[in-house]
Design a protein around this motif. Structure first.
Motif, PDB file in Angstrom:
ATOM      1  N   ASP A   1       0.896  -1.283  -0.068  1.00 13.37           N
ATOM      2  CA  ASP A   1       0.012   0.072   0.056  1.00 13.37           C
ATOM      3  C   ASP A   1       0.879   1.190   0.114  1.00 13.37           C
ATOM      4  N   GLN A   2       2.013   1.217   1.039  1.00 14.97           N
ATOM      5  CA  GLN A   2       2.964   2.391   0.796  1.00 14.97           C
ATOM      6  C   GLN A   2       3.577   2.559  -0.588  1.00 14.97           C
ATOM      7  N   ALA A   3       4.039   1.546  -1.179  1.00 13.79           N
ATOM      8  CA  ALA A   3       4.756   1.612  -2.439  1.00 13.79           C
ATOM      9  C   ALA A   3       3.618   2.240  -3.476  1.00 13.79           C
ATOM     10  N   LEU A   4       2.320   1.779  -3.306  1.00 13.16           N
ATOM     11  CA  LEU A   4       1.373   2.094  -4.457  1.00 13.16           C
ATOM     12  C   LEU A   4       0.992   3.528  -4.370  1.00 13.16           C
ATOM     13  N   GLN A   5       0.801   4.033  -3.089  1.00 11.35           N
ATOM     14  CA  GLN A   5       0.653   5.355  -2.871  1.00 11.35           C
ATOM     15  C   GLN A   5       1.663   6.480  -3.288  1.00 11.35           C
ATOM     16  N   GLU A   6       2.799   5.909  -2.852  1.00 10.40           N
ATOM     17  CA  GLU A   6       4.159   6.643  -3.353  1.00 10.40           C
ATOM     18  C   GLU A   6       4.457   6.838  -4.957  1.00 10.40           C
ATOM     19  N   GLY A   7       3.496   5.753  -5.541  1.00  8.91           N
ATOM     20  CA  GLY A   7       3.994   5.973  -7.159  1.00  8.91           C
ATOM     21  C   GLY A   7       5.159   4.911  -7.138  1.00  8.91           C
ATOM     22  N   LYS A   8       5.600   3.753  -6.378  1.00  7.21           N
ATOM     23  CA  LYS A   8       6.692   3.110  -6.683  1.00  7.21           C
ATOM     24  C   LYS A   8       6.375   2.090  -7.529  1.00  7.21           C
ATOM     25  N   VAL A   9       4.945   1.662  -7.401  1.00  5.98           N
ATOM     26  CA  VAL A   9       4.438   0.571  -8.480  1.00  5.98           C
ATOM     27  C   VAL A   9       3.232   1.112  -9.119  1.00  5.98           C
ATOM     28  N   LYS A  10       2.965   0.665 -10.425  1.00  2.22           N
ATOM     29  CA  LYS A  10       1.957   0.936 -11.166  1.00  2.22           C
ATOM     30  C   LYS A  10       1.434   0.039 -11.953  1.00  2.22           C
ATOM     31  N   GLU A  11       0.309   0.247 -12.584  1.00  2.55           N
ATOM     32  CA  GLU A  11      -0.282  -0.452 -13.550  1.00  2.55           C
ATOM     33  C   GLU A  11       0.578  -1.123 -14.380  1.00  2.55           C
ATOM     34  N   GLY A  12       0.600  -2.208 -14.749  1.00  7.26           N
ATOM     35  CA  GLY A  12       1.536  -3.287 -15.645  1.00  7.26           C
ATOM     36  C   GLY A  12       2.831  -3.800 -15.172  1.00  7.26           C
ATOM     37  N   ASP A  13       3.283  -3.050 -13.805  1.00  6.13           N
ATOM     38  CA  ASP A  13       4.110  -3.782 -13.271  1.00  6.13           C
ATOM     39  C   ASP A  13       4.010  -5.192 -12.830  1.00  6.13           C
ATOM     40  N   LEU A  14       5.201  -6.082 -12.796  1.00  3.12           N
ATOM     41  CA  LEU A  14       5.347  -7.425 -12.289  1.00  3.12           C
ATOM     42  C   LEU A  14       5.802  -7.284 -10.877  1.00  3.12           C
ATOM     43  N   VAL A  15       4.914  -7.640  -9.862  1.00  2.00           N
ATOM     44  CA  VAL A  15       5.494  -7.731  -8.402  1.00  2.00           C
ATOM     45  C   VAL A  15       5.290  -9.145  -7.777  1.00  2.00           C
ATOM     46  N   PHE A  16       6.362  -9.373  -6.872  1.00  2.00           N
ATOM     47  CA  PHE A  16       6.208 -10.550  -6.206  1.00  2.00           C
ATOM     48  C   PHE A  16       5.739 -10.200  -4.567  1.00  2.00           C
TER      49      PHE A  16
END
Length: 330
Positions: free
Chosen positions: A298-313
């Motif tokens: 949630d923190q990474a998403l709110q800070e823009g560190k991850v975005k639509e299309g990213d591959l995350v584990f």
């Protein structure tokens, strides 16, 4: 093919901040220096006496649903991952379902200790993939371990904290390539008696003797090998890479259990990845068990560190010892 995509995320932590100085005063020694230098915990959040784990879940759920613009009545399933439940029975999820008004949803709890959120994420994704009646599934990892701490045990009382966080999964039938891509669950049960809360259930029923032994509180019985988490996390990441036919550098972000920042450093080093491809939240929140991975997400998403299309584990571990991994294309 139906797949489960992450529609939104959210989190909640108690308002009560407990600083390292509190433990200096409580224990009569300087633990602040060690905590800052070795585990990078500066403070954490604890429930008040009036708060319980269901309170944390309700507030996290409300934020997740609000961000997705989804009503609680639209939920088909609510899964809560916790090893600090509201009651031994019934489930915490049943209590939360009533309080948020998710009147048409099924509910159950998952307990794989701190690997619980990733385990629940795996389960929820497969519900959506395999059964058309499940289109909106709320998954929450929740922790109120402050309720189970021995205030004189500096090995535990300085590390563990409270919080709840999760994601809303939604069915997607488009050919976008987004959503759940695979996962792995594994357990090393030989470590089951090394750390846990061993009183209050059928093996050690509630009694005065149990309380006198401290079995109702969290205990580190034996010290785990320091290399265990980095080895397991690295192998699980590599297993996901092999399954998806990608290299580690193609993964945009990895979210790991936040029990030990040194284990996170070691894992990222083994994978040849920089630390900016992970997110750590223990600095101000302490160790929040099954809530910590979705909190970091949630923190990474709110800070823009991850975005639509990213591959995350997502890779988690917890008492048992239980391990879980899940790969998503956002």
């Amino acid at each position: 093919m139906r797949n489960a995509i992450i529609l939104s995320s959210g989190m909640y932590v108690p308002e009560q901040i407990v600083s390292n100085q509190y433990f200096n005063d409580l224990l009569g020694e300087d633990v602040d220096t060690w905590l800052r230098e070795n585990v990078q915990i500066h403070e954490r959040r604890w429930c008040t006496k009036e708060e319980s784990v269901a309170d944390l879940c309700v507030k996290a759920a409300e934020q997740i649903l609000e961000r997705a613009n989804v009503k609680a009545e639209e939920l088909d399933l609510l899964i809560i991952a916790t090893d600090t439940p509201e009651y031994i029975s019934p489930s915490t999820a049943a209590k939360v379902q009533d309080r948020i008004g998710a009147k048409d949803s099924g509910t159950f709890d998952v307990n794989t200790a701190c690997a619980g959120f990733v385990t629940a994420l795996d389960i929820a994704s497969k519900y959506i993939r395999s059964d058309e009646q499940y289109n909106k599934v709320l998954v929450i990892g929740a922790y109120a371990m402050s309720k189970y701490l021995n205030l004189q045990d500096k090995k535990t009382v300085t590390l563990f904290a409270d919080g709840a966080s999760g994601v809303l999964l939604s069915a997607d039938t488009s050919d976008s390539g987004r959503g759940f891509l695979g996962g792995e669950l594994t357990t090393k049960g030989e470590y089951a008696d090394w750390m846990g809360i061993y009183g209050g259930a059928t093996k050690t029923p509630t009694s005065l003797e149990m309380v006198e032994r401290g079995d109702h509180q969290l205990k580190f019985v034996k010290k785990f090998p320091s290399e265990l988490n980095p080895e397991m996390w690295t192998q699980m990441a590599l297993n996901l890479c092999k399954k998806l036919e990608v290299q580690p550098h193609e993964v945009a972000h990895i979210f790991l259990t936040q029990i030990n920042i040194n284990s996170i450093h070691a894992t990222m080093d083994r994978l040849g990845l920089p630390m900016d491809k992970t997110t750590t939240v223990m600095h101000h929140y302490g160790y929040t068990g099954s809530a910590c991975i979705p909190m970091a997400f949630d923190q990474a998403l709110q800070e823009g560190k991850v975005k639509e299309g990213d591959l995350v584990f997502f890779i988690g571990s917890g008492g048992g010892l239980s391990f879980g991994s899940a790969a998503f294309r956002l």
